[in-house]
Scaffold this motif. Structure first.
Motif, PDB file in Angstrom:
ATOM      1  N   THR A  86       0.342  -7.801  17.599  1.00 39.55           N
ATOM      2  CA  THR A  86      -0.193  -8.731  16.593  1.00 39.55           C
ATOM      3  C   THR A  86      -1.199  -8.043  15.689  1.00 39.55           C
ATOM      4  OG1 THR A  86      -1.920  -9.439  18.166  1.00 39.55           O
ATOM      5  CG2 THR A  86       0.118 -10.745  18.098  1.00 39.55           C
ATOM      6  N   SER A  87      -1.386  -6.748  15.867  1.00 37.98           N
ATOM      7  CA  SER A  87      -2.385  -6.005  15.108  1.00 37.98           C
ATOM      8  C   SER A  87      -1.904  -5.731  13.683  1.00 37.98           C
ATOM      9  CB  SER A  87      -2.697  -4.677  15.805  1.00 37.98           C
ATOM     10  OG  SER A  87      -3.509  -3.861  14.986  1.00 37.98           O
ATOM     11  N   THR A  88      -2.721  -6.090  12.696  1.00 38.40           N
ATOM     12  CA  THR A  88      -2.382  -5.777  11.303  1.00 38.40           C
ATOM     13  C   THR A  88      -2.550  -4.289  11.019  1.00 38.40           C
ATOM     14  OG1 THR A  88      -4.662  -6.305  10.639  1.00 38.40           O
ATOM     15  CG2 THR A  88      -3.019  -8.075  10.479  1.00 38.40           C
ATOM     16  N   MET A  89      -3.410  -3.614  11.780  1.00 42.70           N
ATOM     17  CA  MET A  89      -3.623  -2.188  11.570  1.00 42.70           C
ATOM     18  C   MET A  89      -2.389  -1.373  11.948  1.00 42.70           C
ATOM     19  SD  MET A  89      -6.410  -1.946  10.106  1.00 42.70           S
ATOM     20  CE  MET A  89      -6.404  -0.160  10.047  1.00 42.70           C
ATOM     21  N   VAL A  90      -1.604  -1.877  12.889  1.00 41.81           N
ATOM     22  CA  VAL A  90      -0.363  -1.187  13.247  1.00 41.81           C
ATOM     23  C   VAL A  90       0.570  -1.147  12.039  1.00 41.81           C
ATOM     24  CG1 VAL A  90       1.762  -1.403  14.592  1.00 41.81           C
ATOM     25  CG2 VAL A  90      -0.460  -1.579  15.719  1.00 41.81           C
ATOM     26  N   GLY A  91       0.657  -2.251  11.314  1.00 49.09           N
ATOM     27  CA  GLY A  91       1.484  -2.289  10.109  1.00 49.09           C
ATOM     28  C   GLY A  91       0.998  -1.308   9.058  1.00 49.09           C
ATOM     29  N   VAL A  92      -0.309  -1.218   8.893  1.00 50.39           N
ATOM     30  CA  VAL A  92      -0.877  -0.262   7.938  1.00 50.39           C
ATOM     31  C   VAL A  92      -0.515   1.165   8.342  1.00 50.39           C
ATOM     32  CG1 VAL A  92      -3.033   0.678   6.999  1.00 50.39           C
ATOM     33  CG2 VAL A  92      -2.763  -1.796   7.291  1.00 50.39           C
ATOM     34  N   LEU A  93      -0.622   1.457   9.640  1.00 48.82           N
ATOM     35  CA  LEU A  93      -0.290   2.794  10.133  1.00 48.82           C
ATOM     36  C   LEU A  93       1.199   3.088   9.939  1.00 48.82           C
ATOM     37  CD1 LEU A  93      -1.067   5.399  11.536  1.00 48.82           C
ATOM     38  CD2 LEU A  93      -0.870   4.220  13.746  1.00 48.82           C
ATOM     39  N   GLN A  94       2.040   2.102  10.152  1.00 50.35           N
ATOM     40  CA  GLN A  94       3.487   2.309   9.951  1.00 50.35           C
ATOM     41  C   GLN A  94       3.798   2.665   8.503  1.00 50.35           C
ATOM     42  OE1 GLN A  94       4.769  -1.452  11.450  1.00 50.35           O
ATOM     43  NE2 GLN A  94       4.987  -0.749  13.562  1.00 50.35           N
TER      44      GLN A  94
END
Length: 330
Positions: free
Chosen positions: A111-119
């Motif tokens: 559910t982390s938005t930071m994971v999407g940024v990293l992707q």
């Protein structure tokens, strides 16, 4: 039996069952006394026969002609192997960002938005060779997060991601790994990934039964239990072949790529996204025409190697599972 082996390899849709069905990694696997049955032994004997036959053919005029044909067909893509892998990796990370809530594969949720940024940052890093090591580091971070939340045993399904990360880092730095080419590093990772995944077809065949009921055509009318044993043996043998001599590994890659692509048509968008990176790696192996002195091996070593790899992988899977989850081996 040999005909059956090839039919199953042609029709075995390589959908990753955890993406589509309920599973329990910590659950009790089938005991080894159930796995190592007569069907298993017959299938292993068939695998040994065909692998040995392929090794005998490779140094002959037919084998050399096959290699030349592969070289001609793959010449164009061979010159663009790096660009292909980078493009497919960018597609993969943009796709899982667009789907949302995925760490690396569909069953690894976040559910982390930071994971999407990293992707997205990883995908952007594929544009330039000098930023590939940064993308590789981002992939390693995502893998580490997945290990933290899902455990090392679950992530043992996916060393291909570490292999791709290593490939990207080495290409970006224009180095090899102690004399091992970047493509060979990711080839070894793909082989380990698929050998490990094949054990699940024997340890937890019931996970796949709902898929086999829904997509009954892929079983070719065989009993579900037998089909899963055969599918596991085909996958393990082809995965082991990725570690072998040039013609053997290129042919195995072609068959595996066909299996994964057929699964994309059978199981749709999620399967296409999830398997895109390994399909790119398999195409890179098909195109690879490099041969080294260390690739020369006596034909009789292939059956010995296959049986040894099977023994080690089964042992590692069952003993590791028992140690972590306190389950029974037998």
């Amino acid at each position: 039996m040999g005909i059956l082996f090839y039919v199953v390899s042609a029709r075995d849709a390589e959908a990753h069952v955890k993406w589509f069905c309920a599973y329990d990694v910590a659950g009790q696997p089938r005991g080894l006394e159930n796995v190592l049955c007569l069907d298993f032994e017959l299938l292993l004997g068939t695998a040994v026969f065909w692998l040995f036959a392929g090794c005998l053919i490779e140094p002959t005029a037919l084998g050399e002609a096959t290699i030349r044909a592969l070289d001609r067909v793959t010449a164009g893509l061979r010159l663009r192997t790096e660009e292909m892998i980078r493009a497919v990796c960018a597609f993969f990370f943009i796709s899982i960002w667009a789907v949302g809530g995925i760490l690396l594969t569909p069953e690894l949720k976040t559910t982390s938005t930071m994971v999407g940024v990293l992707q997205l940052a990883i995908a952007a890093g594929m544009l330039w060779r000098r930023t590939l090591p940064l993308s590789a580091a981002g992939m390693a971070v995502l893998f580490g997060i997945a290990v933290y939340y899902y455990g090392a045993f679950h992530l043992a399904d996916y060393p291909i991601f570490l292999g791709v990360a290593a490939y990207l880092a080495l290409v970006g730095l224009q180095k090899d790994l102690f004399g091992i080419r970047p493509l060979d590093v990711v080839r070894y990772a793909a082989a380990v990934t698929l050998m490990w995944a094949s054990i699940e077809k024997w340890a937890y065949p019931e996970w796949s039964f709902p898929l086999l009921i829904e997509h009954a055509a892929i079983t070719l009318g065989f009993d579900n239990e037998f089909y899963m044993r055969a599918a596991g043996m085909v996958e393990f043998t082809l995965a082991f072949a990725l570690l072998w001599t040039p013609l053997i590994r290129r042919c195995a890659s072609a068959v595996l790529a066909g299996m994964f692509i057929s699964a994309c048509f059978e199981f749709g968008k999620i399967d296409t996204i999830g398997h895109s990176a390994i399909i790119a790696v398999l195409f890179a192996i098909i195109c690879d025409n490099k041969a080294y002195e260390r690739d020369r091996r006596a034909a009789w070593l292939a059956p010995v190697g296959l049986c040894g790899a099977l023994t080690v992988t089964l042992f590692a899977y069952y003993v590791g599972h028992a140690a972590i989850f306190k389950t029974s081996i037998l």
